[in-house]
Enzyme design. Structure first.
Site, PDB file in Angstrom:
ATOM      1  N   THR A   1      -6.723   7.156   6.977  1.00 16.38           N
ATOM      2  CA  THR A   1      -6.462   6.175   6.033  1.00 16.38           C
ATOM      3  C   THR A   1      -7.759   5.433   5.639  1.00 16.38           C
ATOM      4  O   THR A   1      -8.982   5.819   6.303  1.00 16.38           O
ATOM      5  CB  THR A   1      -5.793   4.948   6.888  1.00 16.38           C
ATOM      6  OG1 THR A   1      -5.682   4.126   5.981  1.00 16.38           O
ATOM      7  CG2 THR A   1      -6.502   4.491   8.096  1.00 16.38           C
TER       8      THR A   1
ATOM      9  N   ASP B   1      -6.691  11.277  -0.362  1.00 19.57           N
ATOM     10  CA  ASP B   1      -6.511  12.412   0.397  1.00 19.57           C
ATOM     11  C   ASP B   1      -5.088  12.391   0.908  1.00 19.57           C
ATOM     12  O   ASP B   1      -4.721  13.521   1.556  1.00 19.57           O
ATOM     13  CB  ASP B   1      -7.264  11.778   1.589  1.00 19.57           C
ATOM     14  CG  ASP B   1      -7.026  10.756   2.129  1.00 19.57           C
ATOM     15  OD1 ASP B   1      -6.838   9.775   1.385  1.00 19.57           O
ATOM     16  OD2 ASP B   1      -7.060  10.196   3.493  1.00 19.57           O
TER      17      ASP B   1
ATOM     18  N   SER C   1       0.823  -1.354   0.028  1.00 18.33           N
ATOM     19  CA  SER C   1       0.162   0.122   0.102  1.00 18.33           C
ATOM     20  C   SER C   1       0.752   1.350   0.013  1.00 18.33           C
ATOM     21  O   SER C   1       0.287   2.255   0.004  1.00 18.33           O
ATOM     22  CB  SER C   1      -0.881   0.146   1.288  1.00 18.33           C
ATOM     23  OG  SER C   1      -1.781  -1.170   1.341  1.00 18.33           O
TER      24      SER C   1
ATOM     25  N   THR D   1      -1.952   2.596   3.916  1.00 22.84           N
ATOM     26  CA  THR D   1      -1.246   3.675   3.993  1.00 22.84           C
ATOM     27  C   THR D   1      -0.782   4.175   5.491  1.00 22.84           C
ATOM     28  O   THR D   1      -1.488   3.916   6.358  1.00 22.84           O
ATOM     29  CB  THR D   1      -2.448   4.833   3.635  1.00 22.84           C
ATOM     30  OG1 THR D   1      -2.716   4.689   2.187  1.00 22.84           O
ATOM     31  CG2 THR D   1      -2.045   6.521   3.920  1.00 22.84           C
TER      32      THR D   1
END
Ligand code: SD4
Length: 342
Positions: free
Chosen positions: A252, A232, A79, A201
């Protein structure tokens, strides 16, 4: 989806939903510093790296940059950074941002071929008159600063992408079959089985020995996203926000929902009004659900926050979000976030 879940307390969105005990159960007493907190349990390794700096009275900004470089360089973290799952075209594109105690900010979006997106973001902050660079311009800047081009697509990520190509079903609210789910034909809806999502993330925020706050956030974004899609994570105020008078927050999950409410900024503003980190995170989640109803209930977003007292807390839409906290040499503690859907 909703039939399998019950949305708790939707009717009481306006009311304070956490007891005093809840609010402080995940927080220390008095001022705890230095301290570093990160999204997702596997990031205890990132915390440990940050702690090498914080524990030696180093600056929070240096700590968060060093910390998030750990998952960026880890090929097994699918990720973030090297080994991150690619977009639908097979390209690994990275998003990252950083913010310090002086409200200095830097960000890169859709950056390709550079492992340490966070360090490029820091140089955007320190060496340019701008705060955000995107795509080829971000790469050009990185190369000018001495970063080396690397192929970020590992054999494992490429294999996963090729598997996805067989159906090419584009659904950013789901993730593809991972190792444990080889026989499954359909994308798996949230909440994902925890075995499938071993990490995600990284958003990291820290307070140093001087009491100053900084934060960093870095990701390869949603797997199989459209080429050029930005979530984001590199957007200051959405994936990360730091206010040295109040606290810091990060997020996240599905960035499209976080951006819509300027999520991390919202959490910090709620803390400014006196809410604890946990309650501020919860109020931000409730705002997303109030605005979007089922569209937000069916996805995962988690917020994580730290205030100037060193109190921390988190809240998520779905079960499964966790975070790690380090305050001394003994290593990180991992906490499960509370959540709104059950
Ligand atoms: C994004 N928030 O790109 C990131 C990805 C993430 O769980 O956190 N996924 O939307």
């Amino acid at each position: 989806m909703l039939s399998r879940r019950k949305f708790i307390q939707l009717s009481s969105l306006a009311a304070p939903l956490l007891s005093v005990k809840d609010v402080f159960s995940q927080s220390g007493k008095g001022i705890t510093k230095p301290i570093v907190i990160s999204t997702w349990a596997p990031n205890v390794k990132a915390n440990a790296e940050a702690w090498r700096i914080l524990g030696n009275k180093g600056r929070a900004l240096d700590a968060v940059e060093a910390g998030v470089k750990i998952p960026e360089a880890d090929p097994n973290d699918m990720s973030v950074g090297y080994g991150g799952l690619p977009d639908r075209d097979g390209k690994v594109t990275l998003d990252a941002c950083i913010m310090d105690e002086f409200a200095n900010i830097g960000s890169v979006m859709a950056l390709e071929e550079i492992i340490h997106a966070i360090s490029v973001a820091r140089l955007v902050m320190e060496k340019t008159p701008h705060v955000q660079l995107a795509g080829p311009g971000a790469l050009q800047f990185a190369l000018s600063q001495g970063f080396k081009r690397e192929n970020l697509l590992t054999p494992q990520s490429e294999k996963e992408w090729k598997e996805w190509l067989k159906t090419s079903k584009y659904d950013p609210m789901t993730i593809p079959n991972m190792l444990e789910q080889k026989d499954q034909k359909e994308p798996v809806p949230y909440p994902w089985p925890s075995a499938m999502v071993n990490h995600d993330t990284i958003g990291m925020v820290a307070m140093d020995d001087m009491g100053n706050l900084s934060g960093a956030c870095t990701t390869s974004g949603m797997a199989y996203k459209m080429h050029g899609r930005v979530g984001d994570s590199p957007i200051i105020g959405a994936g990360l926000y730091v206010d040295n008078e109040v606290g810091a927050a990060t997020s996240t999950g599905v960035g499209e929902e976080v951006v819509r409410i300027c999520g991390s900024h919202t959490v910090v503003e709620l803390m400014r009004q006196g809410l604890s980190p946990a309650l501020a995170c919860r109020k931000a989640v409730e705002r997303m659900i109030k605005l979007r109803g089922k569209k937000a209930m069916d996805v995962q977003v988690g917020f994580l926050a730290l205030n100037k007292k060193g109190q921390y807390g988190a809240f998520a839409i779905q079960k499964g979000f966790n975070y790690c906290v380090q305050t001394d040499n003994s290593g990180s503690k991992v906490f499960d976030s509370k959540y709104i859907m059950a």
